[in-house]
Motif scaffolding. Structure first.
Motif, PDB file in Angstrom:
ATOM      1  N   ARG A  19      38.878  33.631   6.106  1.00  0.00           N
ATOM      2  CA  ARG A  19      37.829  32.596   5.509  1.00  0.00           C
ATOM      3  C   ARG A  19      37.639  32.877   4.047  1.00  0.00           C
ATOM      4  NH1 ARG A  19      37.650  30.904  10.083  1.00  0.00           N
ATOM      5  NH2 ARG A  19      35.616  29.917  11.138  1.00  0.00           N
ATOM      6  N   SER A  36      46.734  27.711  -2.146  1.00  0.00           N
ATOM      7  CA  SER A  36      45.841  26.522  -2.690  1.00  0.00           C
ATOM      8  C   SER A  36      46.706  25.455  -2.551  1.00  0.00           C
ATOM      9  CB  SER A  36      44.928  26.593  -3.671  1.00  0.00           C
ATOM     10  OG  SER A  36      44.081  25.427  -3.752  1.00  0.00           O
ATOM     11  N   GLU A  43      47.647  19.351   4.074  1.00  0.00           N
ATOM     12  CA  GLU A  43      46.794  18.258   4.396  1.00  0.00           C
ATOM     13  C   GLU A  43      47.172  16.912   4.005  1.00  0.00           C
ATOM     14  OE1 GLU A  43      42.460  20.619   3.479  1.00  0.00           O
ATOM     15  OE2 GLU A  43      43.480  19.946   2.048  1.00  0.00           O
ATOM     16  N   ARG A  49      41.635  16.400   6.228  1.00  0.00           N
ATOM     17  CA  ARG A  49      41.247  17.541   5.446  1.00  0.00           C
ATOM     18  C   ARG A  49      41.219  18.531   6.477  1.00  0.00           C
ATOM     19  NH1 ARG A  49      38.807  19.455   1.150  1.00  0.00           N
ATOM     20  NH2 ARG A  49      38.789  17.265  -0.056  1.00  0.00           N
ATOM     21  N   LEU A  51      40.390  22.131   5.565  1.00  0.00           N
ATOM     22  CA  LEU A  51      39.603  22.990   5.162  1.00  0.00           C
ATOM     23  C   LEU A  51      38.367  22.397   4.204  1.00  0.00           C
ATOM     24  CD1 LEU A  51      42.126  25.976   3.796  1.00  0.00           C
ATOM     25  CD2 LEU A  51      40.628  25.847   6.131  1.00  0.00           C
ATOM     26  N   ASN A  52      37.186  22.999   4.285  1.00  0.00           N
ATOM     27  CA  ASN A  52      36.203  22.619   3.402  1.00  0.00           C
ATOM     28  C   ASN A  52      35.998  23.836   2.525  1.00  0.00           C
ATOM     29  OD1 ASN A  52      35.265  20.103   4.478  1.00  0.00           O
ATOM     30  ND2 ASN A  52      34.307  21.205   6.090  1.00  0.00           N
ATOM     31  N   ARG A  53      36.130  23.796   1.097  1.00  0.00           N
ATOM     32  CA  ARG A  53      35.953  24.427  -0.019  1.00  0.00           C
ATOM     33  C   ARG A  53      34.902  24.556  -0.651  1.00  0.00           C
ATOM     34  NH1 ARG A  53      40.657  21.998   0.624  1.00  0.00           N
ATOM     35  NH2 ARG A  53      42.713  22.726   0.722  1.00  0.00           N
ATOM     36  N   THR A  54      34.080  25.593  -1.054  1.00  0.00           N
ATOM     37  CA  THR A  54      33.178  25.928  -2.301  1.00  0.00           C
ATOM     38  C   THR A  54      33.485  26.858  -3.155  1.00  0.00           C
ATOM     39  OG1 THR A  54      31.683  27.476  -1.125  1.00  0.00           O
ATOM     40  CG2 THR A  54      31.435  24.981  -0.468  1.00  0.00           C
ATOM     41  N   VAL A  58      35.182  29.316   2.123  1.00  0.00           N
ATOM     42  CA  VAL A  58      36.120  28.139   2.749  1.00  0.00           C
ATOM     43  C   VAL A  58      35.786  28.378   4.367  1.00  0.00           C
ATOM     44  CG1 VAL A  58      37.838  29.978   2.598  1.00  0.00           C
ATOM     45  CG2 VAL A  58      38.448  27.640   2.883  1.00  0.00           C
ATOM     46  N   THR A  61      37.438  22.472   8.841  1.00  0.00           N
ATOM     47  CA  THR A  61      36.906  21.366   9.345  1.00  0.00           C
ATOM     48  C   THR A  61      37.189  21.419  10.959  1.00  0.00           C
ATOM     49  OG1 THR A  61      39.013  20.108   9.144  1.00  0.00           O
ATOM     50  CG2 THR A  61      37.590  20.105   7.034  1.00  0.00           C
ATOM     51  N   GLU A  65      40.130  23.366  12.472  1.00  0.00           N
ATOM     52  CA  GLU A  65      39.801  24.348  13.497  1.00  0.00           C
ATOM     53  C   GLU A  65      40.637  24.299  15.002  1.00  0.00           C
ATOM     54  OE1 GLU A  65      38.409  27.906  15.021  1.00  0.00           O
ATOM     55  OE2 GLU A  65      37.934  26.942  13.440  1.00  0.00           O
TER      56      GLU A  65
END
Length: 309
Positions: A19, A36, A43, A49, A51-54, A58, A61, A65
């Motif tokens: 994560r 990255s 992807e 997509r 992975l959701n990244r902030t 991380v 999705t 998963e």
């Protein structure tokens, strides 16, 4: 769909597991920016997509998963197989399959194997007795044992016993009242036990040599066999002369239970060798067997065996 590269899938698994791009990059031995780019390329290749990244976290999705859960067991199985192989290299184990001839089985092979199997319980050995010259590659075997004078030149050969000798013997009862042979040609006047060759089915011509002179004698007699044990038994039952491994009759000759003739025509020849196809990629278990059977004259008791015609 183009199939993703396995390294890219491993990168995804690391990020999903940790994560974190930072921790995953450290685990994979790469930089965060390179990792990255790898995930972005994966992807783009798959078209979804993963992975959701902030800026702070991380997370996979649902698609990411599902992909991670699908491929993780396969990579785990691969890693387990590689680890198991590494453990086997550290401690030799597994099956070694050998072809040996009748003469070597008890005289030089078994004494060595007995020590090996006690010392290395993780190793198992299958011994196939065959008097023919077996193509070990075609037969799926690891190695073979035969006398050194009949091995193919492309085989790696390791001596596992001393030089050998065949001798002509008979019982005192058979020899009584006979003019014993003084020359190999004199055998034509006596019954002899013939041996049928295992490979081509022909009758073996007894081989003699003295200095530079060599002879191959075709003998006649009441019996033809295809094992040395049966030839020896027929000889002991007074049916004729037999051409046998010296080691199996030395004690009987010394005790007078058998009579040897043509001694000066029976010269030694190269002893038993273990042979295998290549020095490269020899399994640890086979290496243990090779080293355990290797002939060391200065430290070994003579276990002279017999030559299988």
């Amino acid at each position: 769909m183009i199939r993703p590269d396995h390294d890219d899938l491993r990168a995804l698994l690391a990020v999903v597991r940790e994560r974190s791009f930072t921790r995953a990059a450290a685990q994979l031995g790469t930089s965060q920016s390179a990792l990255s780019r790898t995930i972005a390329g994966l992807e783009a290749q798959i078209g979804v997509r993963l992975l959701n990244r902030t800026t702070r976290a991380v997370a996979p999705t649902p698609e990411g998963e599902r992909l991670a859960q699908g491929v993780a067991p396969h990579f785990a199985a691969i890693d387990a197989a590689v680890d198991a192989l590494g453990e086997s290299l550290a401690r030799p184990s597994g099956l070694v399959r050998l072809t040996v001839d009748e003469g070597s089985a008890e005289t030089v092979v078994w004494p060595g194997l007995r020590r090996i199997l006690h010392a290395w319980p993780e190793i198992s050995v299958e011994v196939l007795v065959d008097n023919g010259l077996v193509d070990i590659v075609a037969a799926g075997l690891d190695a073979g044992v035969r006398s050194g004078d009949i091995l193919a030149r492309d085989m790696v050969a390791v001596p596992i016993g001393p030089d050998l000798r065949m001798v002509v013997v008979a019982t005192p009862a058979f020899c009584a009242g006979r003019d014993l042979p003084r020359h190999p040609r004199d055998l034509a006047a006596h019954p002899c036990i013939n041996f049928r060759l295992p490979t081509r089915g022909g009758i073996y011509a007894w081989e003699f040599s003295r200095g530079r002179e060599a002879l191959r004698m075709r003998v006649e007699g009441p019996l033809t066999v295809n094992t040395l044990a049966l030839a020896a038994q027929a000889m002991r039952d007074d049916l004729g002369f037999a051409f046998l491994p010296e080691s199996g009759v030395t004690a009987d000759i010394a005790a007078g239970r058998l009579i040897q003739v043509l001694d000066d025509w029976c010269e030694p020849y190269p002893g038993y060798h273990l042979y295998y196809p290549s020095r490269a990629h020899v399994s640890p278990a086979l290496r243990v067997v090779i080293d355990g059977l290797r002939w060391r004259p200065a430290h070994s008791v003579s276990t002279e065996g017999g030559r299988t015609p």
